[in-house]
Design a protein around this motif. Structure first.
Motif, PDB file in Angstrom:
ATOM      1  N   ILE A 209       0.837  -1.202   0.000  1.00 35.63           N
ATOM      2  CA  ILE A 209       0.000   0.000   0.000  1.00 35.63           C
ATOM      3  C   ILE A 209       0.876   1.258   0.000  1.00 35.63           C
ATOM      4  N   GLU A 210       1.973   1.208   0.715  1.00 35.35           N
ATOM      5  CA  GLU A 210       2.892   2.349   0.725  1.00 35.35           C
ATOM      6  C   GLU A 210       3.536   2.571  -0.636  1.00 35.35           C
ATOM      7  N   ALA A 211       3.582   1.529  -1.465  1.00 34.64           N
ATOM      8  CA  ALA A 211       4.239   1.616  -2.773  1.00 34.64           C
ATOM      9  C   ALA A 211       3.311   2.084  -3.888  1.00 34.64           C
ATOM     10  N   VAL A 212       2.011   2.225  -3.616  1.00 33.52           N
ATOM     11  CA  VAL A 212       1.079   2.664  -4.659  1.00 33.52           C
ATOM     12  C   VAL A 212       1.509   4.032  -5.183  1.00 33.52           C
ATOM     13  N   THR A 213       1.594   4.156  -6.499  1.00 30.38           N
ATOM     14  CA  THR A 213       2.123   5.370  -7.113  1.00 30.38           C
ATOM     15  C   THR A 213       1.117   6.516  -7.086  1.00 30.38           C
ATOM     16  N   ALA A 214       1.595   7.710  -7.318  1.00 33.71           N
ATOM     17  CA  ALA A 214       0.747   8.907  -7.283  1.00 33.71           C
ATOM     18  C   ALA A 214      -0.406   8.769  -8.271  1.00 33.71           C
ATOM     19  N   ALA A 229      -6.991  -0.998   8.373  1.00 35.39           N
ATOM     20  CA  ALA A 229      -6.162   0.019   9.020  1.00 35.39           C
ATOM     21  C   ALA A 229      -5.032   0.511   8.125  1.00 35.39           C
ATOM     22  N   MET A 230      -4.772  -0.199   7.024  1.00 32.73           N
ATOM     23  CA  MET A 230      -3.708   0.231   6.107  1.00 32.73           C
ATOM     24  C   MET A 230      -4.077   1.496   5.338  1.00 32.73           C
ATOM     25  N   ARG A 231      -5.312   1.919   5.457  1.00 32.02           N
ATOM     26  CA  ARG A 231      -5.742   3.171   4.827  1.00 32.02           C
ATOM     27  C   ARG A 231      -4.806   4.318   5.214  1.00 32.02           C
ATOM     28  N   SER A 232      -4.295   4.275   6.433  1.00 32.65           N
ATOM     29  CA  SER A 232      -3.439   5.362   6.914  1.00 32.65           C
ATOM     30  C   SER A 232      -2.048   5.337   6.288  1.00 32.65           C
ATOM     31  N   ARG A 233      -1.736   4.270   5.530  1.00 28.93           N
ATOM     32  CA  ARG A 233      -0.390   4.131   4.988  1.00 28.93           C
ATOM     33  C   ARG A 233      -0.259   4.636   3.557  1.00 28.93           C
ATOM     34  N   THR A 234      -1.300   5.300   3.056  1.00 31.69           N
ATOM     35  CA  THR A 234      -1.225   5.858   1.706  1.00 31.69           C
ATOM     36  C   THR A 234      -2.038   7.142   1.620  1.00 31.69           C
ATOM     37  N   PRO A 235      -1.547   8.122   0.849  1.00 21.76           N
ATOM     38  CA  PRO A 235      -2.347   9.328   0.599  1.00 21.76           C
ATOM     39  C   PRO A 235      -3.246   9.169  -0.620  1.00 21.76           C
ATOM     40  N   GLU A 236      -3.148   8.010  -1.290  1.00 18.24           N
ATOM     41  CA  GLU A 236      -3.891   7.812  -2.531  1.00 18.24           C
ATOM     42  C   GLU A 236      -5.321   7.353  -2.255  1.00 18.24           C
ATOM     43  N   ARG A 237      -6.097   7.285  -3.322  1.00 18.02           N
ATOM     44  CA  ARG A 237      -7.492   6.851  -3.244  1.00 18.02           C
ATOM     45  C   ARG A 237      -7.569   5.447  -2.649  1.00 18.02           C
ATOM     46  N   VAL A 238      -8.579   5.210  -1.812  1.00 16.40           N
ATOM     47  CA  VAL A 238      -8.804   3.891  -1.208  1.00 16.40           C
ATOM     48  C   VAL A 238     -10.169   3.375  -1.624  1.00 16.40           C
ATOM     49  N   LEU A 239     -10.197   2.132  -2.078  1.00 18.27           N
ATOM     50  CA  LEU A 239     -11.435   1.454  -2.457  1.00 18.27           C
ATOM     51  C   LEU A 239     -11.525   0.201  -1.598  1.00 18.27           C
ATOM     52  N   THR A 240     -12.681  -0.043  -0.970  1.00 15.42           N
ATOM     53  CA  THR A 240     -12.812  -1.180  -0.060  1.00 15.42           C
ATOM     54  C   THR A 240     -13.794  -2.212  -0.596  1.00 15.42           C
ATOM     55  N   PHE A 241     -13.587  -3.457  -0.140  1.00 18.26           N
ATOM     56  CA  PHE A 241     -14.484  -4.548  -0.528  1.00 18.26           C
ATOM     57  C   PHE A 241     -14.752  -5.418   0.692  1.00 18.26           C
ATOM     58  N   GLY A 242     -15.844  -6.167   0.650  1.00 20.93           N
ATOM     59  CA  GLY A 242     -16.163  -7.062   1.758  1.00 20.93           C
ATOM     60  C   GLY A 242     -17.655  -7.200   1.956  1.00 20.93           C
ATOM     61  N   GLU A 243     -18.022  -7.823   3.053  1.00 20.58           N
ATOM     62  CA  GLU A 243     -19.437  -7.943   3.420  1.00 20.58           C
ATOM     63  C   GLU A 243     -19.853  -6.874   4.419  1.00 20.58           C
ATOM     64  N   ALA A 244     -18.908  -6.108   4.900  1.00 20.50           N
ATOM     65  CA  ALA A 244     -19.221  -5.024   5.830  1.00 20.50           C
ATOM     66  C   ALA A 244     -20.096  -3.980   5.141  1.00 20.50           C
ATOM     67  N   PRO A 245     -21.057  -3.392   5.836  1.00 23.38           N
ATOM     68  CA  PRO A 245     -21.974  -2.430   5.215  1.00 23.38           C
ATOM     69  C   PRO A 245     -21.268  -1.225   4.604  1.00 23.38           C
ATOM     70  N   GLU A 246     -20.093  -0.869   5.148  1.00 24.75           N
ATOM     71  CA  GLU A 246     -19.407   0.323   4.653  1.00 24.75           C
ATOM     72  C   GLU A 246     -18.530   0.049   3.435  1.00 24.75           C
ATOM     73  N   ALA A 247     -18.412  -1.216   3.010  1.00 23.60           N
ATOM     74  CA  ALA A 247     -17.545  -1.550   1.886  1.00 23.60           C
ATOM     75  C   ALA A 247     -18.073  -0.946   0.588  1.00 23.60           C
ATOM     76  N   ASP A 248     -17.171  -0.450  -0.245  1.00 21.94           N
ATOM     77  CA  ASP A 248     -17.564   0.131  -1.541  1.00 21.94           C
ATOM     78  C   ASP A 248     -18.056  -0.943  -2.505  1.00 21.94           C
ATOM     79  N   ILE A 249     -17.412  -2.092  -2.485  1.00 21.91           N
ATOM     80  CA  ILE A 249     -17.818  -3.239  -3.304  1.00 21.91           C
ATOM     81  C   ILE A 249     -18.180  -4.340  -2.312  1.00 21.91           C
TER      82      ILE A 249
END
Length: 464
Positions: A209-214, A229-249
């Protein structure tokens, strides 16, 4: 791969040309097996425990390679002499990837599900452009650059599976192919013997995640708190997946059909679509959502993603691979690899299939490797789970897996419900004598435990 001169290769890998001119061009395949060498290619002579690639440089030269990467000159062969051929292979891959500015690198890692998800991603995005996807589980310091070197000017997407046994491994691989899209599937207990704790595993996986390019996208599993929790390790866009209600996919209403294949409702924003996967096991839901999230990141519509998931089929062998024998015995070969999470998922799928058929179920389990100090407890827990799931028969193979048998016995298994054997031949003999038509047999272990050979033997024969 894209053409490159030997002089350019030597500069990139800090090598010395011996018996080859700087202008000589490599425009064929880069290989580490001399049997795959061909005209215009490059042979990488890797030293090994049992075989030294330098012994086969002559064979590669006879096959027409332009040069070989070696640690010493080889008489009669054009060589680029380097200190470390493996490191040179990575440097060469980095050079050629840097010359493909329109290439989108999609990198993924996780404790389990990497190869299956990689296969799914490849099937989804191929319709959007030429795609290079590694075969099998090419995810280490050798397989990864070899895969990257398959990219050409026509390649739009490079899917890179990244494994790790130590801190820094993923950072190294990501340095070879800087990812525009970085996906972390999960943080489990695979390789915990090397890392010590799951938190340490999370640190290693998060290097991706830290290596994701600009301008890139980090794709994270919303159902795994260490990944989320890895969301905090990048300034880039974050897309989430899962069964959790807050997941984007996300998936809703997951259920298994009579063959243990998951069905669910795919939700992406206002979109809702019915998905019926052609894979065995509930764990494929997370893999499918991850692949869909990557597809969304490259611009696929929800409708395209749903159609692609419904059409996707298994690519890599020995991953919940179901075979119906002519005598009525069903073999589920999942012996490519194993960890506690994937073993639990496989057992649940076995039970679902057995229940739907009214069939007797067998769990044939070998050792889950690289669990360190947690190994005995993790194997014991699997044995207890087998009993709780009411699997009819348990056969444990090999000394390292014996705590599975002990755990099942302590949980309440009795008589011949659970059996232990030391070796694969003993397991095969027992199964040959006791299997009968209608039985469903799961074979599951880490690759190093070699139960795949047992599964292959069972698939290749009928009960006499």
């Amino acid at each position: 791969m894209i053409p490159v001169s030997c002089g350019e290769i030597a500069d990139a890998v800090n090598g010395e040309l011996v018996g080859v001119t700087p202008s000589a061009v490599v425009d064929g395949a880069v290989v580490i097996d001399s049997r795959a060498a061909g005209p215009g290619g490059l042979f990488v002579a890797l030293p090994g425990e049992n075989v030294d690639g330098h012994d086969y440089v002559g064979t590669a030269t006879a096959a027409g390679v332009t040069a070989a990467l070696t640690t010493r000159p080889v008489e009669g062969s054009p060589c680029i002499v380097v200190a470390d051929p493996q490191a040179a292979l990575g440097a060469l891959a980095r050079l050629l990837v840097s010359r493909l500015p329109d290439l989108t690198v999609i990198a993924l890692t996780g404790s389990s599900g990497k190869t299956s998800t990689k296969d799914l991603i490849g099937q989804l995005i191929r319709s959007h452009g030429e795609t290079v996807v590694p075969e099998g589980s090419f995810n280490n310091e050798i397989g990864h650059p070899l895969t990257a070197l398959q990219a050409t000017e026509r390649t739009k997407y490079l899917v890179a599976e990244m494994g790790a046994r130590h801190q820094g491994d993923i950072a190294y691989l990501a340095g070879i192919t800087p990812p525009k899209i970085g996906l972390v599937l999960n943080v489990g207990t695979s390789h915990i013997g090397e890392f010590g704790t799951q938190d340490n595993i999370a640190v290693a996986k998060g290097e991706l995640i830290e290596a994701v390019t600009a301008g890139g996208t980090a794709v994270l599993n919303a159902d795994d708190h260490r990944v989320a929790a890895m969301r905090s390790r990048t300034p880039e866009r974050v897309l989430t997946f899962g069964e959790a209600p807050e997941a984007d996919i996300r998936a809703e209403g997951v259920k298994l059909d009579a063959e243990g294949q998951p069905a669910f409702t795919l939700r992406i924003g206002d979109f809702s679509g019915d998905i019926q996967l052609q894979f065995i096991g509930e764990h494929y839901v997370s893999n499918a959502l991850a692949a869909a999230a990557v597809g969304s990141a490259v611009g696929m519509t929800p409708e395209q993603l749903a159609d692609g998931l419904n059409a996707a089929t298994r690519v890599s062998a020995a991953r919940m691979e179901l075979t119906e024998r002519a005598d009525g015995v069903t073999i589920i070969n999942d012996a490519f690899n194993a960890n506690p999470d994937s073993t639990r998922a496989a057992l649940k799928a076995l039970v679902a299939i057995g229940r739907s058929r009214g069939a007797r179920t067998w769990a044939v389990l070998g050792e889950m490797l690289e669990l360190g100090d947690a190994s005995a407890d993790e194997h014991d827990a699997i044995g207890r789970l087998v009993v709780r799931l009411d699997v009819n028969r348990l056969l444990v193979v090999g000394p390292g897996a014996k705590p599975i048998h002990l755990g099942a016995s302590l949980e309440g298994s009795w008589g011949n419900e659970s059996a232990y054997v030391d070796s694969i031949p003993e397991a095969l003999e027992l199964l040959r004598s006791e299997l009968h038509a209608g039985d469903v047999v799961l074979v599951k272990s880490s690759k190093g435990s070699k139960l795949r050979s047992l599964a292959d033997a069972l698939i290749g024969e009928d009960v006499q």
